[in-house]
Design a protein around this motif. Sequence first.
Motif, PDB file in Angstrom:
ATOM      1  N   UNK A   1       0.841  -1.205   0.000  1.00 38.78           N
ATOM      2  CA  UNK A   1       0.000   0.000   0.000  1.00 38.78           C
ATOM      3  C   UNK A   1       0.871   1.247   0.000  1.00 38.78           C
ATOM      4  N   UNK A   2       0.787   2.029  -1.078  1.00 37.23           N
ATOM      5  CA  UNK A   2       1.569   3.248  -1.186  1.00 37.23           C
ATOM      6  C   UNK A   2       0.850   4.409  -0.513  1.00 37.23           C
ATOM      7  N   UNK A   3       1.603   5.457  -0.235  1.00 38.76           N
ATOM      8  CA  UNK A   3       1.023   6.639   0.400  1.00 38.76           C
ATOM      9  C   UNK A   3       0.150   7.427  -0.562  1.00 38.76           C
ATOM     10  N   UNK A   4       0.281   7.162  -1.864  1.00 36.97           N
ATOM     11  CA  UNK A   4      -0.486   7.879  -2.879  1.00 36.97           C
ATOM     12  C   UNK A   4      -1.305   6.895  -3.702  1.00 36.97           C
ATOM     13  N   UNK A   5      -2.436   7.338  -4.239  1.00 32.16           N
ATOM     14  CA  UNK A   5      -3.244   6.450  -5.095  1.00 32.16           C
ATOM     15  C   UNK A   5      -2.475   6.057  -6.354  1.00 32.16           C
ATOM     16  N   UNK A   6      -2.814   4.885  -6.858  1.00 33.57           N
ATOM     17  CA  UNK A   6      -2.271   4.393  -8.115  1.00 33.57           C
ATOM     18  C   UNK A   6      -3.276   4.640  -9.233  1.00 33.57           C
ATOM     19  N   UNK A   7      -2.755   4.789 -10.428  1.00 30.04           N
ATOM     20  CA  UNK A   7      -3.611   4.939 -11.606  1.00 30.04           C
ATOM     21  C   UNK A   7      -4.584   3.775 -11.750  1.00 30.04           C
ATOM     22  N   UNK A   8      -4.206   2.602 -11.236  1.00 25.44           N
ATOM     23  CA  UNK A   8      -5.015   1.401 -11.411  1.00 25.44           C
ATOM     24  C   UNK A   8      -6.101   1.241 -10.356  1.00 25.44           C
ATOM     25  N   UNK A   9      -6.046   2.024  -9.295  1.00 26.71           N
ATOM     26  CA  UNK A   9      -6.989   1.849  -8.194  1.00 26.71           C
ATOM     27  C   UNK A   9      -8.428   2.115  -8.650  1.00 26.71           C
ATOM     28  N   UNK A  10      -9.296   1.156  -8.419  1.00 30.36           N
ATOM     29  CA  UNK A  10     -10.710   1.339  -8.671  1.00 30.36           C
ATOM     30  C   UNK A  10     -11.085   1.557 -10.119  1.00 30.36           C
TER      31      UNK A  10
END
Length: 410
Positions: A30-39
Amino acid sequence: MPSTNASTPARRAIPPVPVLSLAAFAGARRAALPSLLDGADVRLVTSGRIAIGLALRALGVGAGDVVLVPAYHSPSMVPPAHWCGADVAFYRVRSDTAPDLADIEAHVAKGNVKAILATHFFGIPHDLAPLRALCDRHGIGLVEDCAHAFFGARDGVAVGSVGDYAIGSTMKFFPVYEGGCLVSRRHRLDVVLHGAGPGFEMKAALNALEAAFAYGRLPVLRMLLALPLRLKSALWHALKSRGTRAGGAGASAAPALAPSSSDSSFEFDARWADKRSSWLSRTVLRAVSPARIVARRRRNYLELQRALDGAPGCRPLFDSLPDGACPWMFPLLVDRPQDVSDALLRAGVPMTRFGATLWPGVDASVCANSADLGRRLIAFPCHQALDDAERAWLHAQARQALEACAAVPA
């Protein structure tokens, strides 16, 4: 983006892009920032430019339509629109690379604008809410270009969530030879992908491994694979020589085993539009630590910024690194860019002159900021694979080149 320099560069002394290592797989998921792939609905393709073409196709872009592209750009961003049969017009950007909404409105008023491409340059997310509202008012599709911003958020809004579709370049952020992605949090992706064959799978794997070996990573695996890799190289050279002798100068080239995008070409090869990313690239994407990627890229960016603080004849493009940014590279505006880039190339320092080559006809009369950025900007790697010694060397070489050039009268 290649430099406009004509001198012969030394071998790049440190990896210009992420390379495989055992350390890449250590760390939290789990990164501190959202990923492009999230959701998002996701399709893993072979490059970001293929994803742009698929996004425009999904928006119904075709003959007679106009696609708006930032005047500050990579030439690889244009051919996907031409593949769809559309024309391309270029809108101005501000000095911080954000879209110039007034200029976009002027283009829209001319008619036929079907889609707009908006880019988060160098991994610094822009506020695209005003552009989203503009697109909604006029019934225009928005493609969010996250090739430089695989992770990030602006004011709590994750990268990739504002556009109808978003695209990414996995090979800019992960230790792989090829890879891009088409994603959407707003629409279901009606895209069917197929494998590109064993030749492609082998090339993608071997090239990723050889890049790691070239910079001292995975030494045990390198030793185990030394003989097979030598045999592979000998066989490849023999096949190329045989094809040259048999076909002659006028013979047509055999189909490429991998897309030219993996070798810094700007071309759009439609044969890769329905091909999925390689097995190794997809596996690495699932297995490496996103938390490590984000944390190390931010640390490396800030370290380099501190190392160049007060250096003559330059300033960072961005005054600070926003909390929501995971940088692609460290962009520096340089007063004597050609002299500095010549010195860096001689030393073997990897760098990118993003925007140094723009699409024909795009110059200062189209967008003065884009022309200035293309001329003055030098971007340095800050990726997660750089070790302590490599970062220290990069800092020293960059500062030395800047100081040496400033000491010589222009």
